[in-house]
Motif scaffolding. Structure first.
Motif, PDB file in Angstrom:
ATOM      1  N   LYS A  76     -10.858  11.614  47.897  1.00  0.00           N
ATOM      2  CA  LYS A  76      -9.753  13.215  47.522  1.00  0.00           C
ATOM      3  C   LYS A  76      -9.421  12.459  46.494  1.00  0.00           C
ATOM      4  CE  LYS A  76      -8.794  14.645  52.313  1.00  0.00           C
ATOM      5  NZ  LYS A  76      -8.453  15.449  53.110  1.00  0.00           N
ATOM      6  N   LYS A  77      -9.624  13.700  45.471  1.00  0.00           N
ATOM      7  CA  LYS A  77      -9.443  13.690  43.689  1.00  0.00           C
ATOM      8  C   LYS A  77      -9.276  15.068  43.570  1.00  0.00           C
ATOM      9  CE  LYS A  77     -10.390  12.458  38.955  1.00  0.00           C
ATOM     10  NZ  LYS A  77     -11.409  11.249  38.723  1.00  0.00           N
ATOM     11  N   ARG A  79      -9.000  16.677  39.709  1.00  0.00           N
ATOM     12  CA  ARG A  79      -8.673  16.077  38.092  1.00  0.00           C
ATOM     13  C   ARG A  79      -7.365  16.742  37.344  1.00  0.00           C
ATOM     14  NH1 ARG A  79     -13.795  19.305  35.363  1.00  0.00           N
ATOM     15  NH2 ARG A  79     -13.074  21.149  35.503  1.00  0.00           N
ATOM     16  N   TYR A  83      -4.354  13.218  41.614  1.00  0.00           N
ATOM     17  CA  TYR A  83      -3.509  12.759  42.438  1.00  0.00           C
ATOM     18  C   TYR A  83      -5.317  12.200  43.383  1.00  0.00           C
ATOM     19  CZ  TYR A  83      -4.040  14.992  47.803  1.00  0.00           C
ATOM     20  OH  TYR A  83      -4.173  14.982  49.137  1.00  0.00           O
ATOM     21  N   ARG A  84      -4.886  11.095  43.810  1.00  0.00           N
ATOM     22  CA  ARG A  84      -6.394  10.777  44.253  1.00  0.00           C
ATOM     23  C   ARG A  84      -5.883  10.144  45.347  1.00  0.00           C
ATOM     24  NH1 ARG A  84      -9.487   7.043  39.664  1.00  0.00           N
ATOM     25  NH2 ARG A  84      -9.999   8.222  38.532  1.00  0.00           N
ATOM     26  N   ARG A  85      -6.810   9.947  46.755  1.00  0.00           N
ATOM     27  CA  ARG A  85      -5.943   9.656  47.869  1.00  0.00           C
ATOM     28  C   ARG A  85      -7.820   8.794  48.527  1.00  0.00           C
ATOM     29  NH1 ARG A  85      -1.975  10.717  46.238  1.00  0.00           N
ATOM     30  NH2 ARG A  85      -0.886  12.032  47.261  1.00  0.00           N
ATOM     31  N   THR A  86      -7.235   7.836  49.322  1.00  0.00           N
ATOM     32  CA  THR A  86      -8.464   7.036  49.541  1.00  0.00           C
ATOM     33  C   THR A  86      -8.097   6.995  50.995  1.00  0.00           C
ATOM     34  OG1 THR A  86      -9.382   6.045  47.275  1.00  0.00           O
ATOM     35  CG2 THR A  86     -10.082   5.093  49.843  1.00  0.00           C
TER      36      THR A  86
END
Length: 201
Positions: A76-77, A79, A83-86
């Motif tokens: 999830k990102k 822009r 915010y970035r989630r893996t």
């Protein structure tokens, strides 16, 4: 004989001896499982379609193993927000071997001949990536030819070669223009440059 069964919200076309992967089913390794949701049966006597199920038909299977499937990455990102989630997920699944198919008119069972497969082949077979290889019938060995037949074939072979060389020689000779066209043009030697030091002197 084959059947189309429904399990885990999906449909599978199976034959006796097939290995398939389905959504996780309850049971221990080696447990017997029966599928009553048979949508279609096919065999020597024709195809039977269910409306929606075939009455009196069932498919028997044995549970080979319960395992985790391949990993699925969830990324999830947003822009320009940092915010970035893996995340990762591995779905539980059951590997089944179909042991038999039974209908009103005909039945089919697996003969029990286990195939020796590596883990990679087993995974490919279970996911439908590798088709089943049927055992090929042994080829009959060619009988050795008699000595007289071998001698006759050797005697005929040089004559055939001689004929082909004679026909090549009998072909029309090339013209002078064709010969000159085939030869590559001669390269001219590069002109020698005078030494600058000699010119200055």
């Amino acid at each position: 004989m084959y059947a189309v069964i429904k399990t885990g919200g999906k449909q599978y076309r199976v034959q006796p001896g097939d290995v398939i992967v389905v959504e996780k089913l309850d049971g221990d390794t080696g447990a017997d499982i029966t599928f009553d949701d048979v949508l279609m049966l096919g065999g020597d006597k024709g195809v039977t379609l269910g409306a929606p199920l075939v009455a009196g038909a069932s498919v028997a299977a044995s549970l080979v193993e319960t395992r985790k499937g391949e990993k699925i990455k969830v990324f999830k990102k947003i822009r320009r927000q940092g915010y970035r989630r893996t995340n990762g997920h591995r779905q539980m699944e059951s590997v089944l071997r179909i042991t038999g198919i039974s209908g009103k008119d005909e039945n089919a069972k697996w003969d029990g001949k286990a195939e020796t497969l590596t883990l990679a082949e087993k995974n490919a077979r279970a996911r439908g990536l590798a088709p089943r290889v049927e055992a090929e019938a042994p080829k009959a060995k060619a009988k050795p030819a008699a000595q007289s037949e071998i001698a006759e074939t050797e005697a005929k072979a040089p004559k055939a070669e001689a004929k082909t060389t004679e026909t090549k020689k009998a072909a029309a000779p090339k013209t002078a223009k064709a010969e000159t066209a085939e030869k590559p043009a001669a390269k001219k030697a590069p002109a020698k440059k005078a030494d600058k030091a000699g010119d200055d002197a």
